[in-house]
Scaffold this motif. Sequence first.
Motif, PDB file in Angstrom:
ATOM      1  N   LYS A 144       0.813  -1.222   0.000  1.00 44.71           N
ATOM      2  CA  LYS A 144       0.000   0.000   0.000  1.00 44.71           C
ATOM      3  C   LYS A 144       0.845   1.270   0.000  1.00 44.71           C
ATOM      4  N   PRO A 146       2.031   4.223  -2.203  1.00 41.02           N
ATOM      5  CA  PRO A 146       1.638   4.833  -3.475  1.00 41.02           C
ATOM      6  C   PRO A 146       2.785   4.858  -4.486  1.00 41.02           C
ATOM      7  N   SER A 160      -0.760   2.574 -11.576  1.00 38.01           N
ATOM      8  CA  SER A 160      -0.928   3.884 -12.212  1.00 38.01           C
ATOM      9  C   SER A 160       0.309   4.247 -13.026  1.00 38.01           C
ATOM     10  N   THR A 308      -2.044  12.481 -10.252  1.00 39.49           N
ATOM     11  CA  THR A 308      -2.246  11.052 -10.017  1.00 39.49           C
ATOM     12  C   THR A 308      -1.750  10.654  -8.635  1.00 39.49           C
ATOM     13  N   ASN A 311      -3.982  12.135  -5.835  1.00 40.75           N
ATOM     14  CA  ASN A 311      -5.255  11.408  -5.743  1.00 40.75           C
ATOM     15  C   ASN A 311      -5.091  10.114  -4.950  1.00 40.75           C
ATOM     16  N   ILE A 312      -3.968   9.437  -5.151  1.00 39.37           N
ATOM     17  CA  ILE A 312      -3.703   8.210  -4.391  1.00 39.37           C
ATOM     18  C   ILE A 312      -3.498   8.545  -2.919  1.00 39.37           C
ATOM     19  N   SER A 315      -6.670   9.268  -1.035  1.00 36.69           N
ATOM     20  CA  SER A 315      -7.693   8.222  -1.024  1.00 36.69           C
ATOM     21  C   SER A 315      -7.356   7.178   0.027  1.00 36.69           C
ATOM     22  N   SER A 317      -6.543   3.589   1.248  1.00 38.82           N
ATOM     23  CA  SER A 317      -5.778   2.597   0.496  1.00 38.82           C
ATOM     24  C   SER A 317      -6.663   1.554  -0.166  1.00 38.82           C
ATOM     25  N   ASN A 319      -9.375   2.052  -1.529  1.00 44.63           N
ATOM     26  CA  ASN A 319     -10.097   2.636  -2.661  1.00 44.63           C
ATOM     27  C   ASN A 319      -9.192   3.012  -3.826  1.00 44.63           C
ATOM     28  N   TRP A 320      -7.913   2.638  -3.766  1.00 45.77           N
ATOM     29  CA  TRP A 320      -7.000   2.976  -4.844  1.00 45.77           C
ATOM     30  C   TRP A 320      -7.434   2.313  -6.144  1.00 45.77           C
ATOM     31  N   LYS A 321      -7.550   3.114  -7.176  1.00 44.12           N
ATOM     32  CA  LYS A 321      -7.847   2.571  -8.497  1.00 44.12           C
ATOM     33  C   LYS A 321      -6.783   3.094  -9.457  1.00 44.12           C
TER      34      LYS A 321
END
Length: 341
Positions: A144, A146, A160, A308, A311-312, A315, A317, A319-321
């Motif tokens: 987790k 980023p 990402s 990007t 946003n991570i 958010s 962890s 919910n990371w997309k």
Amino acid sequence: MKKRPSLKDIAKKLNVSVTTVSFVLNGKGKEKKISDELIKKVIDYTDSINYRPNRVAQSLRTGKTNILVFMVEDISNHFFAKIARIMEDIAYDKGYKVLFCSNENEDERSKELIQLFSERQVDGFIISPSPGIQSEIEFLIENKIPVVLFDRYFEGLDVSHVIINNEEASSKATRHLIDNDFRRIGFITIESSQNQMTNREKGYMDAIQAAGLKPYVLKIPFEKIQKDETKSEIRKFIIEGQELDSVFFSTNYLTRTALEVIKETDQTLLEKLGVVTFDDNELFRINTPTITAVSQPLQELGESLMSTMLNILNSASENWKPSKSVLNASLIVRNSSISKK
């Protein structure tokens, strides 16, 4: 040595709670409905004693260091340096600092740097990965941490990334040379399995084949780029036997080396040879002739990378997309690719 004052020391001096001091120093005074008078009192006092928070202790409490890592192939390269500067300004405005480092496209160096900064608990990584570190990127994802990949990525790895459409940009540059009456178009690139390079080669090959022309390709191993034998290979390819009428370079540092070779060997060749480079910089705008270049959207790339990452970070962890951005480059036409007929 004088002891660093703690939050408890400050709170005792001002006769307020430690929590109040913490909220004020972390910029949450208004949010927590602390009076303007009390906020000013805390700020004025901490300024007067030149208080600096203990970042290590702070990171242990919050789980955040507000530090990001930007790891690229070569931070001194014009392209990466420009992106770094754009990102640094955005990060600073958002309360983050950025550590910059070069991996020289070497796996061992990349692995050591990732381990080092992971142990320092940085908040996130933006990485132009070397070819053999997919497992290290998977480790960051699984833990987790980023991570955003840049300039290149790993096929099949759901992470990402922000890249440009290398294949289309390369095809467009090659078609430009064809449209300007060049028919024996050489392509000089790095010998690499990484997709930013393979896609640039594919774009060249697609355009050449569509026009019914013969491809001429020179691939130089990355580890030889800074060595004299690279000049020798380029000299043989361009000058001594290929009878090329134009050359497309997949990177700006290959273009710089080739310009040196041509000027050392036969400077008049630049008046006869069509030239296009991938990645623009100041040198190509002032060279004689000026050099046509595929220009990557630096501002957009830097903003997209930071957007990007932020946003991570903002958010939860779970919910990371993964966000996968593909931006378009532009072709800046200059004198070097004008028809010689």
